[in-house]
Design an enzyme around this catalytic site. Structure first.
Site, mmCIF file in Angstrom:
data_model
loop_
_atom_site.group_PDB
_atom_site.id
_atom_site.type_symbol
_atom_site.label_atom_id
_atom_site.label_comp_id
_atom_site.label_asym_id
_atom_site.label_seq_id
_atom_site.Cartn_x
_atom_site.Cartn_y
_atom_site.Cartn_z
ATOM 1 N N CYS A 24 -16.274 1.906 0.250
ATOM 2 C CA CYS A 24 -15.134 1.044 0.611
ATOM 3 C C CYS A 24 -14.763 1.192 2.083
ATOM 4 O O CYS A 24 -14.124 0.306 2.640
ATOM 5 C CB CYS A 24 -13.947 1.355 -0.293
ATOM 6 N N GLN A 83 -10.110 -3.811 -3.545
ATOM 7 C CA GLN A 83 -11.426 -3.374 -3.096
ATOM 8 C C GLN A 83 -12.476 -3.691 -4.150
ATOM 9 O O GLN A 83 -13.602 -4.088 -3.841
ATOM 10 C CB GLN A 83 -11.405 -1.868 -2.802
ATOM 11 N N ARG A 106 0.878 -1.182 0.000
ATOM 12 C CA ARG A 106 0.000 0.000 0.000
ATOM 13 C C ARG A 106 0.905 1.219 0.000
ATOM 14 O O ARG A 106 1.726 1.398 0.909
ATOM 15 C CB ARG A 106 -0.913 0.004 1.227
ATOM 16 N N ASP A 164 -16.980 7.534 -2.038
ATOM 17 C CA ASP A 164 -15.768 7.395 -1.226
ATOM 18 C C ASP A 164 -15.510 8.762 -0.590
ATOM 19 O O ASP A 164 -16.148 9.770 -0.953
ATOM 20 C CB ASP A 164 -14.606 6.953 -2.138
ATOM 21 N N HIS A 219 -7.356 0.902 -6.632
ATOM 22 C CA HIS A 219 -7.539 0.030 -5.468
ATOM 23 C C HIS A 219 -8.219 -1.266 -5.938
ATOM 24 O O HIS A 219 -9.375 -1.532 -5.624
ATOM 25 C CB HIS A 219 -8.398 0.766 -4.428
ATOM 26 N N ARG A 238 -13.677 -8.384 1.549
ATOM 27 C CA ARG A 238 -12.246 -8.171 1.327
ATOM 28 C C ARG A 238 -11.482 -9.443 1.683
ATOM 29 O O ARG A 238 -10.545 -9.853 1.008
ATOM 30 C CB ARG A 238 -11.728 -6.998 2.193
HETATM 31 N N1 NVA Z 1 -9.755 6.902 -1.610
HETATM 32 C C1 NVA Z 1 -9.419 6.455 -0.271
HETATM 33 C C2 NVA Z 1 -9.687 4.992 -0.112
HETATM 34 C C3 NVA Z 1 -9.381 4.453 1.257
HETATM 35 C C4 NVA Z 1 -9.615 2.985 1.370
HETATM 36 C C5 NVA Z 1 -7.952 6.787 0.012
HETATM 37 O O1 NVA Z 1 -7.118 6.585 -0.882
HETATM 38 O O2 NVA Z 1 -7.660 7.251 1.110
HETATM 39 N N1 CP Z 2 -11.258 0.055 2.191
HETATM 40 C C1 CP Z 2 -9.991 -0.031 2.644
HETATM 41 O O1 CP Z 2 -9.046 -0.293 1.889
HETATM 42 O O2 CP Z 2 -9.885 0.147 3.982
HETATM 43 P P1 CP Z 2 -8.528 0.315 4.814
HETATM 44 O O3 CP Z 2 -7.938 1.642 4.458
HETATM 45 O O4 CP Z 2 -8.980 0.247 6.257
HETATM 46 O O5 CP Z 2 -7.589 -0.809 4.472
#
Ligand code: NVA
Ligand code: CP
Length: 309
Positions: free
Chosen positions: A257, A132, A102, A217, A129, A285
């Site tokens: 998500c 997800q 990540r 989101d 992502h 997930r």
């Molecule tokens: N768009 C959000 C998704 C988090 C799971 C981010 O990148 O923070």
């Molecule tokens: N939806 C998602 O990826 O959640 P986290 O940021 O908690 O991993």
């Protein structure tokens, strides 16, 4: 060896097979059936951003499959002190069987994958992502059947999640109506991947009308915290409200998500309402990624996806 950096690393057939396998693994898990094909296997997990769902689902998933997951924070590894990504990739991938990352820039994942001897999984980048999306597609299918030729409304930021929805629409053949304010629309080259399946709208109601699924989101993603105030201003009118869900219709599902900001991108009543499937989505997930881990870590002859499926 295969990587999973974007949904397009799989064919439509492979995605369909992964989704079927995910539901099968969910049912086996709920029945208490032990299934440990990954005994002795290790997943390295590099997290340069926070996570609840991604970390817990990969870690629990590896344990359930009989393997082990290592949590690697840049604060505690040499990656955070400037060891090159290419060196880190060559070292870690000689010791583990797959690596989940990540991170911020998608190029970090690509650089890591180029030097990795083990499959690399995108656990979220600024660009997309895909894990997800596997869970979201699984959730839609479990509640409503195949997503092909259905209509999905994306309300809000043209961000990493929106990009993965665009890829999914192009790959699997469903319509995606995106409502986003000017300046916050998806990137043009990603948009092109959706082809005629994707349409942009200025108005959230126009995008939501007749949708089988409404999804959104946060307005400020990780790394954009300093833009929060400007984004709150720009996204006024792009909140998923009860009235927007009425416009979609009584059969429309709601997904997010998570984590969610009640009162910003979604009203609490929608998130907690009868059309919301966000908790199934979060649980999936685990199951979708277990299917992905089997797919990437087991040789095809021992793997879960059979040509006859
Ligand atoms: N768009 C959000 C998704 C988090 C799971 C981010 O990148 O923070
Ligand atoms: N939806 C998602 O990826 O959640 P986290 O940021 O908690 O991993």
């Amino acid at each position: 060896m295969r990587h999973f950096l974007t949904l397009r690393d799989c064919s439509a057939d492979e995605i369909h097979q992964l989704l079927r396998r995910a539901t099968e693994l969910r049912d086996m898990h709920r029945a208490g059936q032990l299934h440990q094909p990954l005994q002795g296997r290790v997943l390295g997990m590099v997290f340069e951003k926070s996570s609840t769902r991604t970390r817990v689902s990969f870690e629990a998933g590896m344990a359930q499959l009989g393997g082990h997951a290592l949590f690697l924070s840049p604060r505690d590894t040499q990656l955070g002190r400037g060891e090159p990504v290419e060196d880190t990739a060559r070292v870690i991938s000689r010791m583990v069987d797959a690596v989940m990352i990540r991170t911020f820039g998608h190029d970090m994942l690509e650089r890591f994958a180029a030097y990795s001897a083990a499959p690399v999984i995108n656990g979220l980048s600024d660009l997309c992502h895909p894990c997800q999306l596997l869970a979201d597609l699984q959730t839609f299918t479990e509640h409503r059947g195949p997503i092909t030729d259905r209509r999905v409304a994306w309300i809000g930021d043209g961000n990493n999640m929106c990009h993965s929805w665009i890829e999914a629409a192009g790959l699997l053949g469903f319509d995606l109506h995106i409502a986003a304010p000017p300046g916050y629309r998806p990137e043009a080259d990603i948009l092109a991947l959706g082809g005629e399946r994707v349409q942009l709208f200025d108005d959230a109601y126009a995008a939501a009308e007749g949708a089988d699924l409404v999804t959104t989101d946060v307005w400020a993603s990780m790394g954009q915290e300093s833009e929060q105030a400007a984004r709150e201003e720009a996204f006024r009118g792009f909140c998923v409200t009860e009235s927007l869900m009425e416009c979609a219709g009584p059969e429309a599902l709601f997904m997010h998500c998570l984590p969610a900001h009640r009162g910003e991108e979604v009203e609490a009543a929608v998130l907690e309402g009868s059309q919301s499937v966000v908790w199934d989505e979060a649980e999936n997930r685990l199951h979708a990624q277990k299917a992905l881990l089997e797919f990437l870590m087991l040789p095809p002859e021992n793997g879960p996806l059979h040509p006859a499926d």
